[in-house]
Every structure is written in C-alpha cells, then in structure tokens.
Design an enzyme around this catalytic site. Structure first.
Site, short mmCIF file in Angstrom:
data_model
loop_
_atom_site.label_atom_id
_atom_site.label_comp_id
_atom_site.label_asym_id
_atom_site.label_seq_id
_atom_site.Cartn_x
_atom_site.Cartn_y
_atom_site.Cartn_z
N CYS A 150 -32.98 -41.17 -2.52
CA CYS A 150 -32.33 -41.67 -3.96
C CYS A 150 -33.44 -42.91 -4.90
O CYS A 150 -33.28 -43.72 -4.33
CB CYS A 150 -31.16 -41.71 -3.97
SG CYS A 150 -30.08 -42.68 -5.31
N PRO A 193 -28.33 -31.66 -1.75
CA PRO A 193 -26.99 -32.07 -2.23
C PRO A 193 -26.88 -32.70 -3.50
O PRO A 193 -28.21 -33.65 -3.54
CB PRO A 193 -27.72 -33.45 -1.30
CG PRO A 193 -28.45 -32.76 -0.67
CD PRO A 193 -29.16 -32.01 -0.81
N LYS A 219 -33.68 -35.93 3.65
CA LYS A 219 -34.14 -35.80 2.94
C LYS A 219 -35.24 -37.59 2.58
O LYS A 219 -34.25 -38.35 2.49
CB LYS A 219 -33.67 -35.13 1.64
CG LYS A 219 -34.09 -34.57 0.73
CD LYS A 219 -32.90 -34.67 -0.34
CE LYS A 219 -33.60 -33.55 -1.34
NZ LYS A 219 -34.09 -34.41 -2.41
#
Length: 593
Positions: A338, A253, A377
């Site tokens: 992130c 992504p 993730k």
C-alpha cells in the site's frame, strides 16, 4: 484493424507516445482539453495554472481528500426495523414509527416496479421500506401485507453471507476478554529469538530451526525397529490447509471498489480467487463494524482470502488468530504494497519492505497461529531506482509464506509508470519453489498469456484491469477480444446494482450506498475503449484515449470522463438522485503515461 504484435514485450512495456490509437471516423473533432472536463466534473486539483506549467505541489495523486461528503438525508420519520425483523427492543422509548399505514403515506416513491430480491429469492428482507415495494406490498382491508413466494424461496433461498461480527464477539473484543493463547506463545518465541540475536547467536528461519531440532532429537534418542515417516519428517501439531494457487485467475484486493457485489460479479465472469478489501488489523481487533464489513464472504467465493494491514507482530498475530478461529477464510494476505501516506508513515503497507526485522517477526507470528495459508503482496521497492523485492522474497519463502504477489512498480511510482515485468520474472526465480504471482498492466488475454509464457511467474493477479473491464476474466478463459456492446455493459452495471441492493439493502439508505460504490467503479469503467473502435488491438492500460464518439449514444455516454455523466448512468439502474446530490471519486484514476 491491425493485428496485435507478436513480441510479448510490447504488451508489457510502452514505447509509444502514451495515446491510444482509435479509428479516425470515431475521433471527436471538437477541441476540448482534459482540464475542461475535469473542471466540469468538480475536480479542480488537476487543472493546470495559467502559465501552462504544472504545479508539482498540486499534482493529482492518491485520494481526493477534500471531496464533498454530504451526509445522507433521510426522512425524519423512519419505520422501526422491528416491523420487518420482529419485536421492538426499545418499547415506548423507540423514536421510530410503528404505524405502517402512516409510514406508507410519507414513504418516498418507488424507483421501479420489480424487486430483484423478491423476483429472484421470493422474499424481500426490507419489506415495507423497500424502494421497489410495489412488487410485493399489497393493501388488504386497510392493512399492508409484505408478500412472500414460498415456492421460489425454497428453490432459490437468500445467499448466506458469512464472516459477520457477532454481538458477543464484539463485546468481548471491546472489553478485551478474548483469549489469544497461540499469539502469546508465538510472541514469546519471537522474544527468545531477539535475545539470542543480542548475544550474537546464529538465528535460523523457522523451517531451518525445525530441521535442526529434529536432527538433534534423532541423535539424542535410541531407535529400534523399522524407520517410520515420523523418524524422517517432523510433523506439525496441526496440518495446515493447502491451496493450489497456480494458473488461477486472481482478483486483487481493491480498496473501495473491491466490495462484495463487485467480487460476486467478477466470479460470475470467471475469476477463480477473490480477496476482500484491505482491512486494518487494529480496527478489526477493536470490533469496528465498518471494518468487519470488508471481510464478508459470499457463498460463490470458493477460494476467498482476507488482506490485513498492520505494522506490528502483536496486532497482526492477534488479528490472524481471531480470523482463524471465528471466520470462514481460505487464506490471509499481508499488505506490503500500500503506497498511501497515512499507512506508510505508520510503518505498515509498503513500509514493511524497509523494516525487514519487523517483517520477519510479523510473518513468524502469523504463521505460528494460522491453520490456513499465509500470503503476501508487495512491490518492487520503495524508490523506483532501488529494487529490493529480490532480497525480501527468500525471507518470506523460508518463513513459511505459501504465495507472494509482486506488483511490478515501486511505492514512488504508484500507478503512473509501466510495470517492470522483467524484474518480476527475475524475482520468480529467486522465490522458487514458493509460487510468485505477477501483477501490473494486464488488460487483455494477450497480456495475460504473454506474461505466463515468457516469465517464470506461477499466475497473474488482475487489479485495475478488472475495474476497467470486469469481463477480462471471460476474455482470458475464452481467449478472445470481446467487442462488448453498450447494452451488454449496461446489463453488467445492472447486475452490480442488483447485487448491491441485496447486500446493502433496497431501502433508501441501501440504494444510495449502492449508488456511491457504483459511481466509484464508474470512475474506472469509463476508461475502457471498445474493440470495434480501436485501430490497434489490444487496448493498453496506460494509454490515454482521445475524445471519441461511440457507435451509439449509450457507448458515447460510457466513455465520458465527466462525473455528471456517471450520475446519469447510475440513474438508469437506481432511479433519480436525491436533491443537492454531488459526487467526486475517492481515488484519482489519472494513471496514464
């Protein structure tokens, strides 16, 4: 050309000076520093001070937050969409034009003479506003007609894009009239666990708790007759969908660049699994159209997932239940990696790795409301010298996560250090039997198969490697070093532009939206070094190439780090840029060694 080394670790670690080796006949002799090119492109954040010492405060990383954001200037007179879609809803109060003949007089000149939508699918949904309208607009007795090819439309109809936000659902979300019954039950169970924890009682994971409850039910009941499967295995209320992720090519992504046209292009080149851009759970629950656009799905995406980012179990569980009920999704991924400060300081992204109790609640709540697999993730840790992923992965496995992907860098490292694949391999053993995918520094089929052969990962996720060379999926499946020509690369860019015009529109606004995302992608694509120019194959992702001249002018243009040259490339496929146009990439792709 030197043969690639046989030691697999040479692909997954870097011990050289960080410069790519290029054949001497292609090296550009004229001395130019990187700072000059960055100054030409309008990015002054990377320029070193006059004393030659780097300024740590002005170190370029993250995003170009101060980049110019000029609003798209369209004609003051615009055609009412009803002239394409149907009857105008506003009647006399409508501020747009309704006279097609008057609009055609002030319409901007066409970009090209071939409309991709009309030539491929027999119909252009943007009709008279299409910037390629000369291909399907005809004037007949002072009347303009938007032609359609019914035969071609039946043979190859327009692809149906799913996961759009219905108006009724948007209104329900904004008025808070959407029911989240399964989330309410899951949150009650989480509160009961917290109450037991305060009393000092032993807290078991969901899988362990189910086994204990089942054993208790067996002991307290009297059974007669033959033993059935239900006497040994506790059945769920609803069977979850299962996906065999192992040994599939997974397109990561990618924020900004991982849009639907880019994913479609990667699917055509061999990607097996695709995932939408990171979407904020709170924005999806508020019914924001821009956020829902990130989860749209193309029919060619046979295994498609949505990545959610959030910090609290209630919002993440509600969003998971919302997507589970209303969207066509194969799996949902939790963003735990992130590194952006805005996300991290809110407790989401990689911050979840240091909030293990909150992470347990998030995963427990989401698995309770989902009928599809839940994946995660994550990174190796927050700080570079303190790896903590090996402690979190067993927690995810026992909580019902179907797949985890480990990026071999910490949040602190961002993308400027080599991925630690040895640690990724160790984590794969700890996470077993849950499949673990590795991620980081894969830019060739040599890297891919070496990582699979010499580590214990179940598959590979490809991120920046797909941005630098989307044909990496073809190289991996065919196990070859593709010396792709400049014209073939231009054809790939044209494919992206065509998909962008279908997705965002072929009118003026759609063309400029396609151009903006194309330029964002070109900020990565220029880092590719052609195989025929390299002295040593394969190219390494964190090696900075010297300035070189390509085998033709187009190849030299593709290698330019100057954003003005990227604009020239966009003009080859999307026509001339608007007046006073400027571009600076959103992300600083300065992740060389």
């Amino acid at each position: 050309m030197e043969a690639p080394p046989t030691d697999w670790k040479s692909f997954l670690s870097s011990d050289n000076d960080g410069n790519a080796k290029i054949k001497t006949e292609y090296i550009f002799e004229k001395t130019r520093t990187l700072q000059v090119c960055e100054k030409e492109s309008g990015d002054s954040t990377n320029v070193q001070p006059a004393n030659g010492k780097p300024n740590k405060k002005n170190k370029a990383r993250g995003q170009n937050k101060n980049r110019p954001r000029r609003p798209l200037e369209l004609n003051s007179e615009k055609l009412c969409p009803s002239k394409v879609t149907g009857t105008c809803m506003f009647g006399e109060k409508c501020k747009y034009m309704h006279n097609i003949e008057d609009y055609m007089k002030i319409k901007p000149t066409d970009i090209g003479d071939k409309c991709h939508a009309y030539r491929t699918h027999g119909k252009c949904n943007y009709g008279f506003t299409c910037r390629y309208g000369g291909d399907h607009i005809e004037k007949n007795e002072n009347e303009y007609i938007n032609q359609t090819n019914n035969e071609k439309e039946l043979q190859n109809p327009m692809p149906v894009i799913t996961n759009s936000l219905p108006r009724e659902l948007q209104v329900g979300l904004r008025k808070r009239k959407v029911n989240f019954d399964r989330t309410v039950e899951a949150l009650k169970c989480i509160e009961q666990h917290h109450a037991k924890r305060k009393k000092g009682e032993v807290i078991l994971t969901p899988n362990e708790n189910a086994r204990v409850d089942h054993q208790t039910d067996i002991k307290s009941s009297v059974t007669t007759g033959p033993i059935l499967d239900t006497d040994v295995i506790s059945l769920r209320k609803c069977e979850k969908k299962t996906i065999d992720f192992r040994n599939k090519l997974y397109l990561a992504p990618l924020t900004t660049c991982g849009n639907l046209p880019f994913r479609v292009m990667c699917k055509q080149m061999g990607a097996d699994i695709t995932c939408g851009e990171m979407a904020l759970a709170t924005n999806l629950l508020q019914g924001q159209t821009s956020e829902w656009a990130l989860i749209k799905r193309h029919p060619c995406e046979d295994i498609f997932g949505v990545q959610l980012c959030g910090a609290f179990p209630d919002t993440m569980s509600r969003c998971a239940e919302l997507l589970n009920k209303n969207c066509d999704v194969d799996f949902i991924d939790i963003n735990m990696g992130c590194p952006i400060d805005l996300i991290y300081h809110k407790g989401a992204g990689s911050a979840l790795m240091r909030r293990t109790n909150k992470l347990f609640d998030v995963v427990t709540g989401m698995t309770s409301v989902l009928d599809i697999p839940l994946t995660c993730k994550l990174r190796t840790g927050i700080e570079s010298k303190k790896n903590i992923a090996h402690n979190i992965l067993p927690l995810l496995r026992d909580s019902g996560v179907s797949l985890a992907t480990l990026h071999g860098r910490s949040r602190e490292a961002r993308y400027t250090r080599i991925a630690d694949w040895s640690y990724v391999s160790e984590c794969a053993k700890v996470a077993s039997p849950m499949p673990l995918f590795g991620n980081g520094d894969i830019l060739s089929h040599h890297d891919y198969y070496s990582a699979l052969e010499h580590t214990d990962v179940s598959g590979i996720m490809i991120a920046r490697g797909a941005l630098i060379k989307p044909w990496i999926f073809t190289e991996i499946k065919e196990q070859r070093d593709w010396d792709i020509s400049s014209t073939e690369r231009l054809d790939i860019i044209q494919k992206f532009a065509n998909e962008g015009l279908l997705h965002w529109g072929s009118d003026t606004r759609g063309v400029e939206t396609t151009r903006r995302f194309l330029l964002e992608w070109l900020s990565f694509l220029h880092r590719y070094i052609p195989v025929g120019i390299l002295e040593t194959v394969p190219q390494r992702i964190n090696e900075r190439p010297p300035y070189y001249v390509g085998r033709n002018d187009l190849e030299t243009l593709f290698a330019s780090p100057n954003s003005n040259d990227w604009i020239k490339i966009s003009e080859m496929v999307l026509g001339r840029i608007p007046d006073n146009f400027s571009f600076l990439p959103k992300h600083k792709a300065n992740s060389y060694k």
